[in-house]
Design a protein around this motif. Sequence first.
Motif, PDB file in Angstrom:
ATOM      1  N   GLY A 132       0.800  -1.216   0.000  1.00  0.00           N
ATOM      2  CA  GLY A 132       0.000   0.000   0.000  1.00  0.00           C
ATOM      3  C   GLY A 132       0.834   1.269   0.000  1.00  0.00           C
ATOM      4  N   TRP A 133       2.101   1.155   0.261  1.00  0.00           N
ATOM      5  CA  TRP A 133       3.030   2.293   0.257  1.00  0.00           C
ATOM      6  C   TRP A 133       3.628   2.423  -1.130  1.00  0.00           C
ATOM      7  N   LYS A 134       3.869   3.612  -1.574  1.00  0.00           N
ATOM      8  CA  LYS A 134       4.572   3.877  -2.832  1.00  0.00           C
ATOM      9  C   LYS A 134       5.895   4.556  -2.480  1.00  0.00           C
ATOM     10  N   THR A 135       6.930   4.226  -3.206  1.00  0.00           N
ATOM     11  CA  THR A 135       8.262   4.768  -2.899  1.00  0.00           C
ATOM     12  C   THR A 135       8.256   6.291  -2.904  1.00  0.00           C
ATOM     13  N   PHE A 136       7.514   6.903  -3.808  1.00  0.00           N
ATOM     14  CA  PHE A 136       7.531   8.363  -3.880  1.00  0.00           C
ATOM     15  C   PHE A 136       6.851   9.014  -2.668  1.00  0.00           C
ATOM     16  N   TYR A 137       6.115   8.254  -1.859  1.00  0.00           N
ATOM     17  CA  TYR A 137       5.559   8.800  -0.614  1.00  0.00           C
ATOM     18  C   TYR A 137       6.685   9.225   0.332  1.00  0.00           C
ATOM     19  N   SER A 138       7.855   8.655   0.161  1.00  0.00           N
ATOM     20  CA  SER A 138       8.982   8.944   1.046  1.00  0.00           C
ATOM     21  C   SER A 138       9.644  10.283   0.752  1.00  0.00           C
ATOM     22  N   ILE A 139       9.401  10.867  -0.398  1.00  0.00           N
ATOM     23  CA  ILE A 139      10.078  12.115  -0.784  1.00  0.00           C
ATOM     24  C   ILE A 139       9.884  13.222   0.257  1.00  0.00           C
ATOM     25  N   PRO A 140       8.636  13.555   0.644  1.00  0.00           N
ATOM     26  CA  PRO A 140       8.494  14.626   1.638  1.00  0.00           C
ATOM     27  C   PRO A 140       9.153  14.279   2.983  1.00  0.00           C
ATOM     28  N   PHE A 141       9.118  13.000   3.342  1.00  0.00           N
ATOM     29  CA  PHE A 141       9.763  12.571   4.584  1.00  0.00           C
ATOM     30  C   PHE A 141      11.262  12.842   4.533  1.00  0.00           C
ATOM     31  N   TYR A 142      11.911  12.451   3.421  1.00  0.00           N
ATOM     32  CA  TYR A 142      13.355  12.663   3.312  1.00  0.00           C
ATOM     33  C   TYR A 142      13.699  14.151   3.323  1.00  0.00           C
ATOM     34  N   ILE A 143      12.944  14.956   2.608  1.00  0.00           N
ATOM     35  CA  ILE A 143      13.212  16.399   2.581  1.00  0.00           C
ATOM     36  C   ILE A 143      13.050  16.993   3.978  1.00  0.00           C
ATOM     37  N   PHE A 144      11.982  16.628   4.671  1.00  0.00           N
ATOM     38  CA  PHE A 144      11.759  17.116   6.038  1.00  0.00           C
ATOM     39  C   PHE A 144      12.884  16.655   6.972  1.00  0.00           C
ATOM     40  N   LEU A 145      13.269  15.411   6.834  1.00  0.00           N
ATOM     41  CA  LEU A 145      14.329  14.843   7.667  1.00  0.00           C
ATOM     42  C   LEU A 145      15.637  15.595   7.475  1.00  0.00           C
ATOM     43  N   PHE A 146      16.055  15.761   6.220  1.00  0.00           N
ATOM     44  CA  PHE A 146      17.347  16.401   5.954  1.00  0.00           C
ATOM     45  C   PHE A 146      17.304  17.912   6.150  1.00  0.00           C
ATOM     46  N   ARG A 147      16.172  18.534   5.919  1.00  0.00           N
ATOM     47  CA  ARG A 147      16.098  19.991   6.035  1.00  0.00           C
ATOM     48  C   ARG A 147      15.938  20.454   7.486  1.00  0.00           C
ATOM     49  N   PHE A 148      15.126  19.716   8.265  1.00  0.00           N
ATOM     50  CA  PHE A 148      14.793  20.195   9.604  1.00  0.00           C
ATOM     51  C   PHE A 148      15.280  19.285  10.738  1.00  0.00           C
ATOM     52  N   VAL A 149      14.990  18.008  10.662  1.00  0.00           N
ATOM     53  CA  VAL A 149      15.226  17.103  11.797  1.00  0.00           C
ATOM     54  C   VAL A 149      16.714  16.917  12.078  1.00  0.00           C
ATOM     55  N   LEU A 150      17.486  16.545  11.065  1.00  0.00           N
ATOM     56  CA  LEU A 150      18.914  16.273  11.306  1.00  0.00           C
ATOM     57  C   LEU A 150      19.692  17.515  11.737  1.00  0.00           C
ATOM     58  N   PRO A 151      19.493  18.688  11.102  1.00  0.00           N
ATOM     59  CA  PRO A 151      20.191  19.873  11.624  1.00  0.00           C
ATOM     60  C   PRO A 151      19.787  20.207  13.065  1.00  0.00           C
ATOM     61  N   TRP A 152      18.523  19.969  13.408  1.00  0.00           N
ATOM     62  CA  TRP A 152      18.072  20.212  14.774  1.00  0.00           C
ATOM     63  C   TRP A 152      18.756  19.256  15.752  1.00  0.00           C
ATOM     64  N   ILE A 153      18.870  17.989  15.364  1.00  0.00           N
ATOM     65  CA  ILE A 153      19.537  17.010  16.239  1.00  0.00           C
ATOM     66  C   ILE A 153      21.001  17.414  16.461  1.00  0.00           C
ATOM     67  N   LEU A 154      21.692  17.835  15.407  1.00  0.00           N
ATOM     68  CA  LEU A 154      23.091  18.260  15.561  1.00  0.00           C
ATOM     69  C   LEU A 154      23.171  19.494  16.464  1.00  0.00           C
ATOM     70  N   LYS A 155      22.261  20.425  16.282  1.00  0.00           N
ATOM     71  CA  LYS A 155      22.243  21.623  17.124  1.00  0.00           C
ATOM     72  C   LYS A 155      22.006  21.237  18.589  1.00  0.00           C
ATOM     73  N   LEU A 156      21.117  20.298  18.811  1.00  0.00           N
ATOM     74  CA  LEU A 156      20.833  19.804  20.152  1.00  0.00           C
ATOM     75  C   LEU A 156      22.068  19.164  20.785  1.00  0.00           C
ATOM     76  N   ILE A 157      22.776  18.384  20.026  1.00  0.00           N
ATOM     77  CA  ILE A 157      23.988  17.716  20.518  1.00  0.00           C
ATOM     78  C   ILE A 157      25.075  18.725  20.853  1.00  0.00           C
ATOM     79  N   ARG A 158      25.187  19.760  20.053  1.00  0.00           N
ATOM     80  CA  ARG A 158      26.254  20.751  20.250  1.00  0.00           C
ATOM     81  C   ARG A 158      25.982  21.706  21.396  1.00  0.00           C
ATOM     82  N   LYS A 159      24.764  21.733  21.918  1.00  0.00           N
ATOM     83  CA  LYS A 159      24.470  22.638  23.049  1.00  0.00           C
ATOM     84  C   LYS A 159      24.906  22.071  24.357  1.00  0.00           C
TER      85      LYS A 159
END
Length: 159
Positions: A132-159
């Motif tokens: 029921g999942w299509k591979t292209f459903y992952s596109i917004p997830f990857y963009i959100f992950l790389f744009r917001f989540v991962l930089p936030w995690i690094l910022k959190l670690i560096r504080k």
Amino acid sequence: MYWHGVLDRLDLFAKGSWFIYLTGSVLFLLSIILTKNISRKEWILLFGMVGFCGWMSNIILFFLLDVMDSGDPTIGGLSDIFMFVVGPAANAILFLNYYTKSNKFTWVIIFSVISLLIEFTLVKLGFIKLKGWKTFYSIPFYIFLFRFVLPWILKLIRK
């Protein structure tokens, strides 16, 4: 007979698992060798945090929502650890190593495409079975992950 059962539980030879072992190993080695903006302490914390989040996404997508299966769906083998812990954590570390405010859009797109290609290849090789999942459903997830989540995690670690 005992060791045969142990090897079966590791799910070492799931269809297409060779690709996830190869990709995960290469990404892992590159994340160690190519770190210039990530300290060893940050590397360890990032690997643990992203690996944990990867395993949680496995539980949510593959068990709770049941939209995909990987390898042998009745067990969580070594190939699943490479797919949900090693690969994503190493990929995230590589991304954060090159990510800066001036080039963020470029790296977000590059790493989103890389992640999508890896997922697409795993589907084509038969390691991931879509339900029921299509591979292209992952596109917004990857963009959100790389744009917001991962930089936030690094910022959190560096504080």
